[in-house]
Scaffold this motif. Structure first.
Motif, PDB file in Angstrom:
ATOM      1  N   VAL A 121       0.843  -1.200   0.000  1.00 32.41           N
ATOM      2  CA  VAL A 121       0.000   0.000   0.000  1.00 32.41           C
ATOM      3  C   VAL A 121       0.878   1.249   0.000  1.00 32.41           C
ATOM      4  CG1 VAL A 121      -1.575   1.378   1.424  1.00 32.41           C
ATOM      5  CG2 VAL A 121      -2.041  -1.044   1.046  1.00 32.41           C
ATOM      6  N   LEU A 122       1.926   1.274   0.822  1.00 33.08           N
ATOM      7  CA  LEU A 122       2.819   2.431   0.871  1.00 33.08           C
ATOM      8  C   LEU A 122       3.579   2.598  -0.444  1.00 33.08           C
ATOM      9  CD1 LEU A 122       4.087   4.782   2.372  1.00 33.08           C
ATOM     10  CD2 LEU A 122       5.727   3.184   3.392  1.00 33.08           C
ATOM     11  N   GLU A 127       4.334   5.656  -5.565  1.00 33.63           N
ATOM     12  CA  GLU A 127       4.457   5.585  -7.022  1.00 33.63           C
ATOM     13  C   GLU A 127       3.302   6.274  -7.741  1.00 33.63           C
ATOM     14  OE1 GLU A 127       4.973   1.419  -7.684  1.00 33.63           O
ATOM     15  OE2 GLU A 127       7.108   1.471  -7.166  1.00 33.63           O
ATOM     16  N   ASN A 128       2.181   6.442  -7.048  1.00 33.52           N
ATOM     17  CA  ASN A 128       1.029   7.107  -7.647  1.00 33.52           C
ATOM     18  C   ASN A 128       0.926   8.579  -7.248  1.00 33.52           C
ATOM     19  OD1 ASN A 128      -0.001   4.904  -9.122  1.00 33.52           O
ATOM     20  ND2 ASN A 128      -0.898   4.032  -7.267  1.00 33.52           N
ATOM     21  N   GLY A 129       1.970   9.114  -6.615  1.00 31.71           N
ATOM     22  CA  GLY A 129       1.977  10.553  -6.335  1.00 31.71           C
ATOM     23  C   GLY A 129       2.176  10.933  -4.890  1.00 31.71           C
ATOM     24  N   GLY A 130       2.257   9.980  -3.976  1.00 30.26           N
ATOM     25  CA  GLY A 130       2.469  10.291  -2.567  1.00 30.26           C
ATOM     26  C   GLY A 130       3.924  10.642  -2.281  1.00 30.26           C
ATOM     27  N   LYS A 245      12.555  11.782  -7.302  1.00 31.51           N
ATOM     28  CA  LYS A 245      11.191  11.480  -7.700  1.00 31.51           C
ATOM     29  C   LYS A 245      11.090   9.982  -7.951  1.00 31.51           C
ATOM     30  CE  LYS A 245      10.210  16.042  -9.617  1.00 31.51           C
ATOM     31  NZ  LYS A 245       9.800  16.838 -10.804  1.00 31.51           N
ATOM     32  N   THR A 246      10.012   9.385  -7.461  1.00 31.22           N
ATOM     33  CA  THR A 246       9.783   7.949  -7.609  1.00 31.22           C
ATOM     34  C   THR A 246       8.413   7.744  -8.235  1.00 31.22           C
ATOM     35  OG1 THR A 246      11.163   7.392  -5.703  1.00 31.22           O
ATOM     36  CG2 THR A 246       9.521   5.762  -6.385  1.00 31.22           C
ATOM     37  N   GLY A 247       8.383   7.314  -9.478  1.00 37.92           N
ATOM     38  CA  GLY A 247       7.098   7.243 -10.166  1.00 37.92           C
ATOM     39  C   GLY A 247       6.509   8.640 -10.245  1.00 37.92           C
ATOM     40  N   LYS A 248       5.285   8.796  -9.790  1.00 43.29           N
ATOM     41  CA  LYS A 248       4.649  10.112  -9.737  1.00 43.29           C
ATOM     42  C   LYS A 248       4.882  10.796  -8.397  1.00 43.29           C
ATOM     43  CE  LYS A 248       0.915   8.691 -12.874  1.00 43.29           C
ATOM     44  NZ  LYS A 248      -0.555   8.488 -13.000  1.00 43.29           N
ATOM     45  N   GLY A 249       5.530  10.102  -7.460  1.00 48.19           N
ATOM     46  CA  GLY A 249       5.733  10.628  -6.128  1.00 48.19           C
ATOM     47  C   GLY A 249       7.156  11.079  -5.872  1.00 48.19           C
ATOM     48  N   LYS A 250       7.458  11.343  -4.602  1.00 52.31           N
ATOM     49  CA  LYS A 250       8.769  11.854  -4.214  1.00 52.31           C
ATOM     50  C   LYS A 250       9.200  11.209  -2.901  1.00 52.31           C
ATOM     51  CE  LYS A 250       7.706  16.410  -6.182  1.00 52.31           C
ATOM     52  NZ  LYS A 250       7.474  17.838  -5.871  1.00 52.31           N
ATOM     53  N   THR A 251      10.517  11.054  -2.749  1.00 50.00           N
ATOM     54  CA  THR A 251      11.061  10.562  -1.490  1.00 50.00           C
ATOM     55  C   THR A 251      12.189  11.476  -1.030  1.00 50.00           C
ATOM     56  OG1 THR A 251      12.586   9.062  -2.652  1.00 50.00           O
ATOM     57  CG2 THR A 251      10.460   8.150  -1.930  1.00 50.00           C
TER      58      THR A 251
END
Length: 278
Positions: A121-122, A127-130, A245-251
């Motif tokens: 889930v995380l 990857e979907n923008g979180g 950036k990871t997929g649509k998200g960020k870390t």
């Protein structure tokens, strides 16, 4: 009498060895715990920035730093009008609730703290923008999670210095950083921490370095008693905060934050405010 004394000494030595072994196992793997799977009892507003501050640990617990972080993020959220959900229960890691947050912060979270399903889930959330932020202990080697190591840390943890464990170093901002992340940041400041040593430079795996120290100016050895394989450091360019950036998200991850004293430093706090707003 000598036999009795010998027996007592032998038992004490055995207890010391067992205690040390259990401590090392906990640091490396975390102790097994129950996993919270029921959704959180929480009402999440629709508007504004929503921050999930997650502080669960099953490995080494940086108790004072965790508590200080909770207080600082609580104050900042009040000042900025953010919604902050502060928890050590993993029940909130379900798609319906997690996707309502703008950012998740692993506040010195160590060990295995999520089920396989919650990990997925995380992963999908990011990857979907979180957005996912990790602080200090969130980067040690107790997590045993390939996706997490690849996309949040970008490097495998090796050790931290032991003699001395805490050392002072000058933290330097790297040039050419995204304007949101670099806004109002100190270009340099002196900071004392437990400087994590990683096997790789995360820049080699696509991460951008925000802050670094001169690794040649600290004593990096993590050798302990008969374990003599941790003599090395990361060299002159020793990253201590990085992002991608990871997929649509960020870390975003920083290896700083071992001590509660970090949470009294405006430069450290501003860095994390920028990471959240980024």
């Amino acid at each position: 009498m000598f036999k009795i004394l010998g027996l007592i000494v032998g038992v004490l030595l055995l207890l010391i060895v067992l205690g040390g072994g259990l401590f090392v196992y906990k640091v490396k793997n975390g102790f097994p715990v129950s996993y919270e799977t029921d959704p959180a009892d929480i009402s999440i507003p629709q508007e504004g920035i929503k921050v999930l501050l997650f502080s669960k640990t099953t490995g080494f617990r940086h108790g004072e730093s965790i508590q200080a972080a909770k207080e600082v993020f609580g104050r900042i959220s009040t000042e900025k009008g953010w919604f902050l959900y502060n928890t050590e229960s993993a029940g909130v890691f379900n798609s319906e609730q997690l996707n309502q947050f703008n950012v998740v912060i692993f506040n010195n979270s160590t060990g295995r703290v999520l089920t396989d399903e919650q990990r997925l889930v995380l992963q999908e959330y990011v990857e979907n923008g979180g957005k996912l932020i990790g602080i200090h202990g969130a980067g040690d080697d107790s997590h045993h999670w390939d996706w997490y190591e690849t996309h949040l840390l970008g490097a495998k943890f090796s050790h931290h210095p032991l003699n001395p464990q805490l050392q002072e170093a000058q933290v330097s901002l790297q040039p050419g950083i995204d304007s949101v992340l670099s806004r109002d940041l100190a270009k340099e400041w002196v900071h004392t921490d437990e400087w994590y040593v990683f096997f790789e430079d995360p820049a080699s795996r696509g991460f951008q370095i925000l802050y670094s120290i001169d690794g040649d100016k600290i004593l990096p050895s993590g050798n302990l008693l008969f374990i003599k394989s941790k003599e090395f450091g990361m060299g002159k360019n020793h990253p201590v905060a990085w992002f991608k950036k990871t997929g649509k998200g960020k870390t975003f991850y920083t290896s700083m934050g071992h001590n509660a004293t970090a949470w009294g430093e405006e430069a450290f706090i501003q860095m994390l405010i920028n990471a959240i707003e980024w």
